[in-house]
Design a protein around this motif. Structure first.
Motif, short mmCIF file in Angstrom:
data_model
loop_
_atom_site.label_atom_id
_atom_site.label_comp_id
_atom_site.label_asym_id
_atom_site.label_seq_id
_atom_site.Cartn_x
_atom_site.Cartn_y
_atom_site.Cartn_z
N UNK A 29 0.84 -1.20 0.00
CA UNK A 29 0.00 0.00 0.00
C UNK A 29 0.87 1.26 0.00
N UNK A 30 2.01 1.17 0.65
CA UNK A 30 2.96 2.29 0.60
C UNK A 30 3.51 2.44 -0.82
N UNK A 31 3.81 1.32 -1.47
CA UNK A 31 4.27 1.38 -2.86
C UNK A 31 3.23 2.04 -3.75
N UNK A 32 1.98 1.62 -3.56
CA UNK A 32 0.89 2.15 -4.39
C UNK A 32 0.79 3.67 -4.23
N UNK A 33 0.89 4.15 -3.00
CA UNK A 33 0.77 5.58 -2.74
C UNK A 33 1.92 6.34 -3.39
N UNK A 34 3.12 5.79 -3.34
CA UNK A 34 4.27 6.48 -3.92
C UNK A 34 4.11 6.64 -5.43
N UNK A 35 3.62 5.59 -6.06
CA UNK A 35 3.42 5.67 -7.51
C UNK A 35 2.30 6.64 -7.84
N UNK A 36 1.20 6.54 -7.11
CA UNK A 36 0.02 7.36 -7.37
C UNK A 36 0.31 8.85 -7.21
N UNK A 37 1.18 9.19 -6.27
CA UNK A 37 1.47 10.60 -5.98
C UNK A 37 2.73 11.10 -6.66
N UNK A 160 12.79 9.08 -9.86
CA UNK A 160 11.70 9.76 -9.13
C UNK A 160 12.19 10.10 -7.72
N UNK A 161 12.17 11.38 -7.33
CA UNK A 161 12.92 11.83 -6.15
C UNK A 161 12.22 11.61 -4.80
N UNK A 162 11.88 10.36 -4.49
CA UNK A 162 11.43 10.04 -3.14
C UNK A 162 12.63 9.84 -2.22
N UNK A 163 13.75 9.45 -2.80
CA UNK A 163 14.99 9.23 -2.07
C UNK A 163 16.13 9.85 -2.87
N UNK A 164 17.32 10.06 -2.28
CA UNK A 164 18.42 10.67 -3.03
C UNK A 164 18.88 9.85 -4.23
N UNK A 165 18.96 8.51 -4.06
CA UNK A 165 19.56 7.70 -5.12
C UNK A 165 18.81 6.41 -5.44
#
Length: 448
Positions: A29-37, A160-165
């Motif tokens: 569900x966390x993965x889904x939210x990251x993609x969706x947003x 996609x910049x959720x994390x540095x690398x």
């Protein structure tokens, strides 16, 4: 005999990433939210599916297509839980289908996981559809090539910049499900002849890419496959044949269970919903439809033979609800015929089993897909727009490459400066692949 307890290693992420305080969502569900947003997902609203964005408000974009694929994917998962979907595999393995269901049902992806894959499956596609893909591939011919599925993997794991690398830093199982072609792109693509890149010499057929992962992203791909045994890894990344001539495309043989569900959902949406678009805007009329109708009447599927004439009447009815009823019936026909199959002797259960359609049903879907390709995608108006996009991206890439520090955005310039000399073109390609159709046209006008 059928051990299927999944190793928790498939829930791991590339870097340690604990949930925020009081966040009790499961990993997928966390993965889904990251993609969706993500910005990449939002950009799909302005990227071409088949018809140019803005040409008609009814046309599907990459975003609406992805939402429909997710809905179909969830329905396929629900259908695969039913005991009858295990019958063919149970007969093949000489096992009671109820027992087989009890052992394999835990393998099925959750709704969160399958929707994550469906939302993500197209986010790497560049502006102007497959025309943009061939244009960028031609520009990257000496730097690993370009292909939309490979760019999707790169976006999720790096850009996609959720994390540095580590990009979105998704779970390993989610990333495995996104990988439709587990091979390196420059090994599956034809050995291109270096042609002139002058606009008048550009032919899309000369620059169609193979399918795979960029060599630049091999370290993450290696991490993804770490849980597999050496035998499984060699088999999973194997190709259908050895190259016999330089221009030949090579194809992979296997995909994961989750990926097979996502890909089937994508095929259904492409074959049925893109067909619906073409009817509504008049690209396909009843006279042209007779070509496919004759093929469908000759199919071995009893349901299609029994219902296709009624469906045809509804598809071209003046009443919109009748057309929607026919489209829904076709989608339901494909979904309710899904079943389990065994792929090969993998020790990893996620690779050993796939979802598939029976042969007679798959032939029906192929009639729709072939018809859409021949009379919608290859339509001269569609191809002219696609060709225009190819020329725009080809020329714009050359302009950026001629003076990147002056013409690229500051963040992209910083990445370009830090890249090794053989990776600088990839930075330009990343920037251009992330553009929407409208933004690419705007930047092109600024430059020319």
């Amino acid at each position: 005999m059928l051990k299927n307890n999944l190793d928790p290693v498939w829930l791991e992420r590339l870097i340690n990433d604990k949930p925020r305080e009081k966040d009790h969502r499961p990993p997928f569900r966390r993965d889904r939210a990251r993609i969706l947003h993500s910005a990449a997902f939002r950009c799909l609203q302005a990227k071409t599916q088949i018809h140019a964005v803005g040409e008609n408000d009814f046309f599907r974009t990459r975003l609406t297509h992805s939402l429909e694929v997710a809905q179909i994917g969830s329905s396929l998962v629900s259908q695969l839980k039913l005991v009858d979907t295990y019958k063919a595999l149970a007969d093949q393995l000489n096992i009671d289908k109820t027992k087989l269901q009890q052992e394999l049902k835990p393998l099925l992806p959750t709704a969160d996981l399958i929707e994550s894959l469906c939302f993500a499956h197209d986010i790497g596609h560049p502006p102007f559809g497959h025309g943009g893909e061939t244009a960028l591939n031609s520009m990257m011919y000496d730097s690993g090539g370009f292909e939309g599925n490979a760019q999707t993997f790169r976006l999720l794991t790096k850009l996609e910049p959720y994390t540095p690398n580590a990009g979105m830093n998704l779970t390993r199982r989610t990333l495995l499900g996104v990988v439709k072609y587990p091979a390196i792109l420059d090994e599956t693509s034809p050995k291109y002849t270096v042609l002139s890149f002058a606009e008048q010499d550009f032919r899309a057929v000369d620059w169609r890419p193979g399918k795979g992962i960029f060599r630049d992203d091999l370290p993450v791909f290696d991490w993804l496959l770490q849980p597999l045994s050496e035998q499984d890894r060699v088999l999973f990344t194997s190709l259908k044949k050895v190259r016999s001539e330089p221009k030949e495309f090579l194809k992979t043989k296997f995909k994961s269970l989750d990926c097979s569900i996502m890909e089937l959902a994508d095929d259904i949406a492409y074959g049925v919903h893109d067909f619906e678009d073409a009817i509504v805007v008049g690209m396909i009329d009843q006279n042209l439809w007779q070509i496919a109708l004759q093929e469908l009447r000759a199919c071995s599927s009893e349901w299609i033979v029994r219902n296709i004439d009624t469906l045809s009447t509804k598809l071209f009815s003046e009443y919109h609800y009748e057309r929607k009823n026919a489209i829904g019936a076709l989608v339901n026909f494909f979904i309710t015929n899904v079943r389990w199959t065994q792929t090969a002797d993998f020790s990893e259960p996620l690779l050993r089993y796939n979802a598939e359609l029976p042969e007679e049903v798959e032939k029906v879907l192929n009639v729709f897909k072939t018809f859409v390709f021949k009379y919608v995608i290859r339509d001269v108006e569609t191809q002219r727009i696609e060709y225009k996009g190819q020329r725009i991206l080809t020329e714009m890439f050359q302009i950026f490459a001629s003076d990147p520090e002056r013409l690229l955005p500051r963040n992209t310039v910083n990445r370009w400066l830090k890249a090794e000399s053989n990776g600088k073109k990839r930075i330009i390609c990343d920037y251009m692949a992330g553009m929407s159709d409208a933004y690419a046209l705007k930047v092109y006008r600024q430059l020319t």
